[in-house]
Structures are given as C-alpha cells and as structure tokens.
Design a protein around this motif. Sequence first.
Motif, PDB file in Angstrom:
ATOM      1  N   THR A  39     -17.567  19.902 -32.061  1.00 55.81           N
ATOM      2  CA  THR A  39     -17.761  21.538 -31.345  1.00 55.81           C
ATOM      3  C   THR A  39     -19.076  21.078 -30.528  1.00 55.81           C
ATOM      4  O   THR A  39     -19.539  22.345 -30.394  1.00 55.81           O
ATOM      5  CB  THR A  39     -17.947  22.335 -32.365  1.00 55.81           C
ATOM      6  OG1 THR A  39     -18.862  22.122 -33.552  1.00 55.81           O
ATOM      7  CG2 THR A  39     -16.605  22.754 -32.983  1.00 55.81           C
ATOM      8  N   ALA A  45     -23.635  24.765 -31.401  1.00 51.32           N
ATOM      9  CA  ALA A  45     -23.372  23.362 -32.152  1.00 51.32           C
ATOM     10  C   ALA A  45     -24.330  22.605 -31.689  1.00 51.32           C
ATOM     11  O   ALA A  45     -24.957  21.701 -32.468  1.00 51.32           O
ATOM     12  CB  ALA A  45     -21.994  23.183 -32.221  1.00 51.32           C
ATOM     13  N   TRP A 289      -9.051  20.236 -38.019  1.00 52.44           N
ATOM     14  CA  TRP A 289      -9.538  21.540 -38.590  1.00 52.44           C
ATOM     15  C   TRP A 289     -11.261  21.723 -38.128  1.00 52.44           C
ATOM     16  O   TRP A 289     -11.457  22.938 -38.235  1.00 52.44           O
ATOM     17  CB  TRP A 289      -9.715  21.215 -39.998  1.00 52.44           C
ATOM     18  CG  TRP A 289      -8.334  20.796 -40.755  1.00 52.44           C
ATOM     19  CD1 TRP A 289      -7.195  21.282 -40.299  1.00 52.44           C
ATOM     20  CD2 TRP A 289      -8.302  20.326 -42.098  1.00 52.44           C
ATOM     21  NE1 TRP A 289      -6.260  20.973 -41.240  1.00 52.44           N
ATOM     22  CE2 TRP A 289      -6.627  20.461 -42.325  1.00 52.44           C
ATOM     23  CE3 TRP A 289      -8.839  19.958 -43.110  1.00 52.44           C
ATOM     24  CZ2 TRP A 289      -6.301  20.127 -43.477  1.00 52.44           C
ATOM     25  CZ3 TRP A 289      -8.049  19.450 -44.386  1.00 52.44           C
ATOM     26  CH2 TRP A 289      -7.134  19.351 -44.483  1.00 52.44           C
ATOM     27  N   LEU A 290     -11.817  20.664 -37.501  1.00 54.31           N
ATOM     28  CA  LEU A 290     -13.135  21.231 -37.009  1.00 54.31           C
ATOM     29  C   LEU A 290     -12.968  21.387 -35.653  1.00 54.31           C
ATOM     30  O   LEU A 290     -14.041  21.562 -34.782  1.00 54.31           O
ATOM     31  CB  LEU A 290     -13.980  19.863 -37.206  1.00 54.31           C
ATOM     32  CG  LEU A 290     -14.275  19.544 -38.682  1.00 54.31           C
ATOM     33  CD1 LEU A 290     -15.276  18.454 -38.847  1.00 54.31           C
ATOM     34  CD2 LEU A 290     -15.187  20.696 -39.411  1.00 54.31           C
ATOM     35  N   SER A 291     -11.885  21.309 -34.850  1.00 53.69           N
ATOM     36  CA  SER A 291     -11.696  21.711 -33.517  1.00 53.69           C
ATOM     37  C   SER A 291     -10.918  23.068 -33.251  1.00 53.69           C
ATOM     38  O   SER A 291     -10.653  23.273 -32.149  1.00 53.69           O
ATOM     39  CB  SER A 291     -10.943  20.471 -32.913  1.00 53.69           C
ATOM     40  OG  SER A 291     -11.803  19.342 -32.912  1.00 53.69           O
ATOM     41  N   TRP A 294     -11.874  29.004 -32.762  1.00 49.41           N
ATOM     42  CA  TRP A 294     -12.769  29.942 -32.983  1.00 49.41           C
ATOM     43  C   TRP A 294     -14.203  29.371 -33.863  1.00 49.41           C
ATOM     44  O   TRP A 294     -15.196  29.967 -33.903  1.00 49.41           O
ATOM     45  CB  TRP A 294     -12.250  30.785 -34.193  1.00 49.41           C
ATOM     46  CG  TRP A 294     -11.978  30.179 -35.475  1.00 49.41           C
ATOM     47  CD1 TRP A 294     -10.900  29.545 -36.010  1.00 49.41           C
ATOM     48  CD2 TRP A 294     -12.769  30.161 -36.698  1.00 49.41           C
ATOM     49  NE1 TRP A 294     -11.087  28.997 -37.398  1.00 49.41           N
ATOM     50  CE2 TRP A 294     -12.201  29.234 -37.600  1.00 49.41           C
ATOM     51  CE3 TRP A 294     -14.368  30.686 -36.810  1.00 49.41           C
ATOM     52  CZ2 TRP A 294     -12.557  29.132 -38.784  1.00 49.41           C
ATOM     53  CZ3 TRP A 294     -14.760  30.304 -37.971  1.00 49.41           C
ATOM     54  CH2 TRP A 294     -14.203  29.595 -39.254  1.00 49.41           C
ATOM     55  N   LEU A 295     -14.265  27.914 -33.958  1.00 48.55           N
ATOM     56  CA  LEU A 295     -15.405  27.234 -34.280  1.00 48.55           C
ATOM     57  C   LEU A 295     -16.374  27.221 -33.140  1.00 48.55           C
ATOM     58  O   LEU A 295     -17.215  26.753 -33.280  1.00 48.55           O
ATOM     59  CB  LEU A 295     -14.814  25.809 -35.106  1.00 48.55           C
ATOM     60  CG  LEU A 295     -14.054  25.985 -36.297  1.00 48.55           C
ATOM     61  CD1 LEU A 295     -14.039  24.935 -36.646  1.00 48.55           C
ATOM     62  CD2 LEU A 295     -15.088  26.860 -37.287  1.00 48.55           C
ATOM     63  N   TYR A 296     -15.724  27.077 -31.837  1.00 49.72           N
ATOM     64  CA  TYR A 296     -16.734  27.188 -30.852  1.00 49.72           C
ATOM     65  C   TYR A 296     -17.679  28.214 -30.516  1.00 49.72           C
ATOM     66  O   TYR A 296     -17.414  28.910 -29.578  1.00 49.72           O
ATOM     67  CB  TYR A 296     -15.875  26.665 -29.523  1.00 49.72           C
ATOM     68  CG  TYR A 296     -15.235  25.243 -29.580  1.00 49.72           C
ATOM     69  CD1 TYR A 296     -15.980  24.301 -29.006  1.00 49.72           C
ATOM     70  CD2 TYR A 296     -14.199  25.108 -30.360  1.00 49.72           C
ATOM     71  CE1 TYR A 296     -15.194  22.708 -29.006  1.00 49.72           C
ATOM     72  CE2 TYR A 296     -13.437  23.707 -30.434  1.00 49.72           C
ATOM     73  CZ  TYR A 296     -14.174  22.616 -29.806  1.00 49.72           C
ATOM     74  OH  TYR A 296     -13.646  21.647 -29.840  1.00 49.72           O
ATOM     75  N   GLY A 300     -18.884  30.107 -35.568  1.00 52.83           N
ATOM     76  CA  GLY A 300     -18.188  28.831 -35.995  1.00 52.83           C
ATOM     77  C   GLY A 300     -19.169  27.589 -36.528  1.00 52.83           C
ATOM     78  O   GLY A 300     -18.944  27.151 -37.453  1.00 52.83           O
ATOM     79  N   ALA A 303     -20.125  28.688 -39.981  1.00 49.65           N
ATOM     80  CA  ALA A 303     -19.067  28.274 -40.950  1.00 49.65           C
ATOM     81  C   ALA A 303     -18.977  26.861 -41.242  1.00 49.65           C
ATOM     82  O   ALA A 303     -18.873  26.403 -42.377  1.00 49.65           O
ATOM     83  CB  ALA A 303     -17.545  28.956 -40.467  1.00 49.65           C
ATOM     84  N   ILE A 304     -19.173  25.744 -40.143  1.00 48.91           N
ATOM     85  CA  ILE A 304     -19.163  24.276 -40.485  1.00 48.91           C
ATOM     86  C   ILE A 304     -20.286  24.154 -41.420  1.00 48.91           C
ATOM     87  O   ILE A 304     -19.938  23.198 -42.277  1.00 48.91           O
ATOM     88  CB  ILE A 304     -19.201  23.780 -39.344  1.00 48.91           C
ATOM     89  CG1 ILE A 304     -17.759  24.091 -38.486  1.00 48.91           C
ATOM     90  CG2 ILE A 304     -19.401  22.483 -39.334  1.00 48.91           C
ATOM     91  CD1 ILE A 304     -17.783  23.449 -36.856  1.00 48.91           C
ATOM     92  N   CYS A 307     -19.630  25.337 -45.085  1.00 51.53           N
ATOM     93  CA  CYS A 307     -18.686  24.368 -45.541  1.00 51.53           C
ATOM     94  C   CYS A 307     -19.402  22.914 -46.008  1.00 51.53           C
ATOM     95  O   CYS A 307     -19.197  22.454 -47.008  1.00 51.53           O
ATOM     96  CB  CYS A 307     -17.261  24.308 -44.905  1.00 51.53           C
ATOM     97  SG  CYS A 307     -16.583  25.675 -44.538  1.00 51.53           S
TER      98      CYS A 307
END
Length: 356
Positions: A39, A45, A289-291, A294-296, A300, A303-304, A307
Amino acid sequence: PKPAPKPAARPGKQREPYLDNVKFLLITLVVMGHALVPTLDAGSARSAYLFIYTFHMPLFVLISGYLSRNFWNSNAKTNKLVDTFLIPYLIVEVGYAALRSAFGAKWSLTIIDPAWLNWYLLALLLWRLSTPVWRRMKQPLLVAVAIYLLSGFSEISGDFSFDRFFGLLPFFVLGLMVKPEHFELLNRLWVKIIAAVTLASAAAVAIIIAPRVKLAPIYFKDSYSDLNLSWWMGLGLRAALLVAALAMSFAVLALVPRRQTWFTDLGTRTLYAYLLHGVPVMIAKELGWLSLPWLYGSLGAIAIMACCFTLAIVLCLPGTRTLFKWVIEPRLTWLYRRPSKSAPASRGQKVQRGKC
C-alpha cells in the motif's frame, strides 16, 4: 564449635528488561514495515514506512552490537554462529524458495544471495566475526563511518549481505562501544522531552516529504550511482541518513520503559518473530489481502499495523518457541568438541590447610 554456615548461592545473571522492551518494540516495527509495502502508493502508508525504515534496522543493529561485546568470551555463544545463524539461514532459505514455488514462481535457491529478510542473519554473522578487529582499534567508530561513506562509491553485491554489512556497519560498531552507563544518560526527564520532540518532528517531516522522495536510500545498501547521485550529493545523503537514524534511535532508547512490562518476556524471543513473520506476510501479499482498496488510506494503514502488532505478539509467545525451536535454535552439541578441563594447580598455588 558450630559449623560455619554455607554461603548463600549467587543469584543467576538477570536479563535487562530495558533491552528486551526495546527489542520487542523494534520487531513489531519490522513486521509493520514489511506488511505496508503493498500500500505504499497511499500517502499515509508511505509516510509510516519512511518513518519506520529510517531508524528501526539501524537501532536493531546497534543493539546487536551491544549484545556482541562479549560474544567471543564464551564457547556456547561461539557455537551459536552455526546453531542460530547458518543452520536457520539454510532452513529459512529453502522454506521461502518452496513458498514462492507454491505461488507459481520458478524454483530458485541462491544460498549466497539471501532471500528477503534473511539478509540479517548473514550480515550479523559477518559483523560478529569482525568484532575482534573493531575491539582492537583505537578509533573504531571513525573508521567504520569512513568505510560506510566510501562504500557508496562502489556497487557492492548483495551476495553474503555485503551491501548491508557496509551500509549498517557504523551502528554495529557503535553498539560495541556502548556501555550500560551510556543508556543511563538517556534516562533523564529533559532528555525524554527532547526525544519526544525529535520523534514528533521526524514524523512530521516524513509526512511532508514521503510523496516526493525515493525510498531506496533508507535501505542503507545502494551505491551513489545506483541512486543517480553525484559523489558529493551521495556523501551528503549518507551522512544525513546516519545523523537522522542515530537521532531517532537515541530518542526511542530514551522513551522505552526500563521496568518490567507485559511485553518484556516477549522481547526475549524476537528472533522467532523476525524469521517466521515473513511466511504470513508473504501469503497475505500473494492472496491480495494487503492490497484491498479500503487499505489505501489512514485507517487502512492503522489496520495493517494493528494486525502486525498482534502477529508479533503471537510469534514471540513461548508456545511459538516450543513449536519452532528445532528450526530457529537447533541443539547441535554433537558437532562441537568438549572444552578441555583446566589443568590442576601446582603445589605452590594450592592453599595449605591448617589444623584447628
């Protein structure tokens, strides 16, 4: 007369909770940094990645140097050059090759060119092998910094982690020179205030410049020509990175708690988290799963990192060590010769016993 009381048994050497606290904090940053890679197109990020990578491995190497000061004074520690470096290195190399092959990549196994995060084992092996040389020098840090700056003129291969060996050399040598009382100098209120301001300023700078700068320099391995820099700009950039990494490292060392905490024990098993976290992170990357879209964004990135913090805890648990000790810390006592027994003392050295 009553027999003399037996002397009390000396307590075993206690681990320093402070250093274990530092190690756990750093290993969580290692996991976070690797998981943020998919990300990096997002500003949040990328800023977090730039902030983390500027200091987290330099500080890890500094702590490794500090813990290597007396490495050659013990046969058991010397045996670890094979037990916890070479054997785990080979096992992890084969494991990552098999994992890449399982996801469709062509089978490739290049032992001399470490895969991904495995570079640290080889680099630490080389640093520890060079420790006696640095211990004998009058100005080891000055020499290490000179080598660090001059190595940027050469395109050093990644084979045997030579690029990282030279790129992070000053931090290891500085760790060899650090003494416990130096850490105590950081345990002052005014130092902690400056440290907090330093990290806050570094975070602000990372947010501002992250979209505009390349990330290659923070890996501490590329030559000036690889970075498309003139010799004077390359020297200036390396010197600036050295200063920034040291300032942030000392700031973190000043702010980490020195008392026993809930994560102190976890910090005693960071090698397991380092070598094992690549498997779930690689699987998450390959499966997308890391792309997820909503992770951008800021949420996000948070959240990463949350985890990854949980993953670091799991991988540092005693149960994880029990499951994977045969891989990370194999017992190869059959491989080494037993230390010779000390020769008996001469007559003149024996203590003569007198009669009551």
